[in-house]
Enzyme design. Structure first.
Site, PDB file in Angstrom:
ATOM      1  N   LYS A 249      50.011 -53.358  12.343  1.00 30.31           N
ATOM      2  CA  LYS A 249      49.040 -53.914  13.291  1.00 30.31           C
ATOM      3  C   LYS A 249      49.562 -55.182  13.957  1.00 30.31           C
ATOM      4  O   LYS A 249      49.128 -55.542  15.059  1.00 30.31           O
ATOM      5  CB  LYS A 249      47.715 -54.185  12.588  1.00 30.31           C
ATOM      6  CG  LYS A 249      47.766 -55.225  11.485  1.00 30.31           C
ATOM      7  CD  LYS A 249      46.399 -55.376  10.831  1.00 30.31           C
ATOM      8  CE  LYS A 249      46.417 -56.414   9.714  1.00 30.31           C
ATOM      9  NZ  LYS A 249      45.079 -56.541   9.081  1.00 30.31           N
TER      10      LYS A 249
ATOM     11  N   LYS B  67      78.563 -32.331  30.397  1.00 35.27           N
ATOM     12  CA  LYS B  67      77.802 -32.754  31.566  1.00 35.27           C
ATOM     13  C   LYS B  67      77.342 -31.540  32.371  1.00 35.27           C
ATOM     14  O   LYS B  67      78.078 -30.567  32.521  1.00 35.27           O
ATOM     15  CB  LYS B  67      78.652 -33.675  32.454  1.00 35.27           C
ATOM     16  CG  LYS B  67      78.823 -35.075  31.880  1.00 35.27           C
ATOM     17  CD  LYS B  67      77.490 -35.814  31.821  1.00 35.27           C
ATOM     18  CE  LYS B  67      77.652 -37.226  31.332  1.00 35.27           C
ATOM     19  NZ  LYS B  67      76.359 -37.933  31.250  1.00 35.27           N
TER      20      LYS B  67
ATOM     21  N   GLY C  72      78.591 -45.551  30.967  1.00 35.53           N
ATOM     22  CA  GLY C  72      79.424 -46.078  32.045  1.00 35.53           C
ATOM     23  C   GLY C  72      80.813 -46.512  31.614  1.00 35.53           C
ATOM     24  O   GLY C  72      81.442 -47.349  32.266  1.00 35.53           O
TER      25      GLY C  72
ATOM     26  N   GLU D 113      72.018 -35.042  25.187  1.00 35.13           N
ATOM     27  CA  GLU D 113      70.783 -35.137  24.382  1.00 35.13           C
ATOM     28  C   GLU D 113      69.611 -34.403  25.013  1.00 35.13           C
ATOM     29  O   GLU D 113      68.598 -34.153  24.339  1.00 35.13           O
ATOM     30  CB  GLU D 113      70.413 -36.607  24.136  1.00 35.13           C
ATOM     31  CG  GLU D 113      69.817 -37.356  25.315  1.00 35.13           C
ATOM     32  CD  GLU D 113      70.873 -37.910  26.269  1.00 35.13           C
ATOM     33  OE1 GLU D 113      70.493 -38.632  27.202  1.00 35.13           O
ATOM     34  OE2 GLU D 113      72.081 -37.614  26.076  1.00 35.13           O
TER      35      GLU D 113
ATOM     36  N   GLY E  38      81.107 -39.502  32.541  1.00 38.16           N
ATOM     37  CA  GLY E  38      81.703 -39.482  33.871  1.00 38.16           C
ATOM     38  C   GLY E  38      83.122 -40.003  33.893  1.00 38.16           C
ATOM     39  O   GLY E  38      83.932 -39.593  34.734  1.00 38.16           O
TER      40      GLY E  38
ATOM     41  N   HIS F  16      71.290 -40.521  18.363  1.00 34.26           N
ATOM     42  CA  HIS F  16      71.215 -40.887  19.777  1.00 34.26           C
ATOM     43  C   HIS F  16      70.066 -41.880  19.978  1.00 34.26           C
ATOM     44  O   HIS F  16      69.013 -41.745  19.356  1.00 34.26           O
ATOM     45  CB  HIS F  16      70.991 -39.643  20.645  1.00 34.26           C
ATOM     46  CG  HIS F  16      71.266 -39.884  22.088  1.00 34.26           C
ATOM     47  ND1 HIS F  16      70.362 -40.524  22.923  1.00 34.26           N
ATOM     48  CD2 HIS F  16      72.351 -39.601  22.857  1.00 34.26           C
ATOM     49  CE1 HIS F  16      70.880 -40.608  24.133  1.00 34.26           C
ATOM     50  NE2 HIS F  16      72.082 -40.062  24.125  1.00 34.26           N
TER      51      HIS F  16
END
EC number: 5.3.2.5
Length: 414
Positions: free
Chosen positions: A99, A148, A338, A177, A361, A265
């Site tokens: 709480k 990807k 990134g 994921e 990427g 993850h």
């Protein structure tokens, strides 16, 4: 100490940190104290939360402006007796922050477990050393890549992607994921097909790659799904822990019929940890608690990439995952988001060799495809371990990557 110590960052508009701390300690344990009869105080004393530290912090005008009120900032520590809760994370989190999480500007910074309490948690089943033994890679950071664009694609596409990444020298390839059970690439078919590809690459090139398959489904179906993955020959389970709960992770890690490493993850964790004023700290959530509950890997935002976490926080996560603890094996830090080859010297400098370099990427976006992307990262890793500047490396794939994404590590010294 036989219970647990909770550390909080509080912002109190009553400007009385000691009083606020005592209110929390009582409110999360016996409810009241001063008005209780002496006999009842003696009976309840062993259940009372105890304030053990109050530290006032410097005023922060930006916080006052954001909250539109003046507050006193402070760190407080409260010890909660083990008698008050069962030795499981749902009980611990409800006791220390249930709480209270609804009560104004309070953030749970840390939990310090007694040795007695630590014994109730499994920790990583494999840990860093166990994962390295599976791969027979002991002298460098591991390289991981991500599937990807798999949504709407078939098994053939998955096999092609997996093969290219493995040939590129990637050590672990993980599912996205957001790839769930579906008709085109169901769990067991992904595993069986993936094993065929990776075995072929190993026989041809001598490089071993592990595949982390996404464990999904309804909570009460997870164990059965995990056991199907085991039977199909899975290497690693990827798991969206915070969509389900830390206790679910612990249940999977403790099951002897699921003898696989678990990769945690951080999806959804930002809802708990992103604010500086509320919630649970990233180091506690993505570091200590994941390790205690059984994660062999913890993914978290790196300080460098597209979803950057403050460097101090990222390093604190890694510290909780890898610091010496006689009760738990060490978990792999996986700073993510990134990442491209130019960041490799930063990652090794800040996280050491016992780290997984994770790229999406930065591998798939290479002009020579995923094979070239993987080779560029491997060249960057080798050069970094030799303390050689990346721009001096005679490797066409690394050179192409640095041309595309830059070389921010130009002046990094290890």
């Amino acid at each position: 100490m036989s219970g647990i110590i909770a550390t909080y960052l509080i912002h109190d508009d009553s400007h009385n940190l000691e009083k606020k701390a005592e209110q929390i300690a009582l409110g999360l344990t016996i409810g009241s104290w001063t008005h209780l009869p002496h006999l009842l105080q003696e009976q309840l004393k062993q259940h009372k939360g105890n304030v053990i530290h109050v530290e006032e912090l410097a005023a922060h005008e930006h916080t006052n402006s954001y909250l539109r009120k003046k507050v006193k900032r402070g760190i407080i520590k409260i010890e909660y007796p083990l008698l008050n809760f069962s030795p499981d994370l749902p009980a611990i989190l409800t006791t220390t922050f249930g709480k209270l999480s609804l009560d104004g500007e309070v953030k749970l910074i840390d939990l310090t477990f007694s040795d007695e309490l630590k014994k109730q948690f499994p920790g990583p089943k494999f840990g860093i050393d166990g994962i390295r033994n599976l791969l027979q890679v002991h002298d460098r950071p591991l390289l991981m890549s991500i599937f990807k664009g798999m949504i709407g694609r078939n098994i053939g596409y998955l096999k092609t992607q997996l093969r290219d990444q493995a040939i590129g020298g990637v050590d672990i390839v993980k599912d996205d994921e957001i790839l769930f059970e579906n008709a085109l690439t169901p769990l067991t078919k992904r595993i069986v097909s993936g094993k065929e590809v990776l075995q072929s690459v190993y026989e041809t090139y001598g490089h071993k790659t592990l595949y982390a398959v996404n464990l999904t489904g309804r909570t009460f179906d997870l164990k059965e799904n995990a056991k199907r993955a085991v039977q199909a020959g899975a290497d690693i389970l990827l798991f969206n822990v915070f969509s389900y709960g830390l206790d679910v992770l612990q249940s999977l890690a403790e099951d002897d019929e699921i003898p696989l490493p678990i990769m945690a993850h951080p999806a959804v964790s930002g809802a708990y940890s992103a604010s500086k004023l509320y919630g649970v700290s990233s180091p506690l959530l993505l570091g200590k608690l994941l390790r205690y509950a059984g994660a062999d890997f913890s993914l978290f935002p790196s300080p460098y990439g597209s979803v950057a976490l403050e460097k101090e926080e990222a390093l604190a996560i890694s510290k909780y995952l890898t610091e010496g603890d006689s009760f738990f094996k060490k978990s792999f830090s996986v700073p993510s988001a990134g990442i491209h080859p130019g960041f490799v010297p930063f990652i090794v400098r800040d996280f050491g060799k016992d780290v997984v370099i994770n790229a999406g990427g930065g591998i798939h976006g290479h002009p020579n495809g995923a094979q070239g992307g993987g080779k560029a990262f491997r060249a960057a890793i080798d050069a970094t371990l030799q303390n050689k500047p990346l721009h001096e490396v005679d490797d066409i794939n690394l050179h192409s990557a640095l041309q595309i994404w830059g070389n921010p590590s130009h002046e990094v010294k290890l």
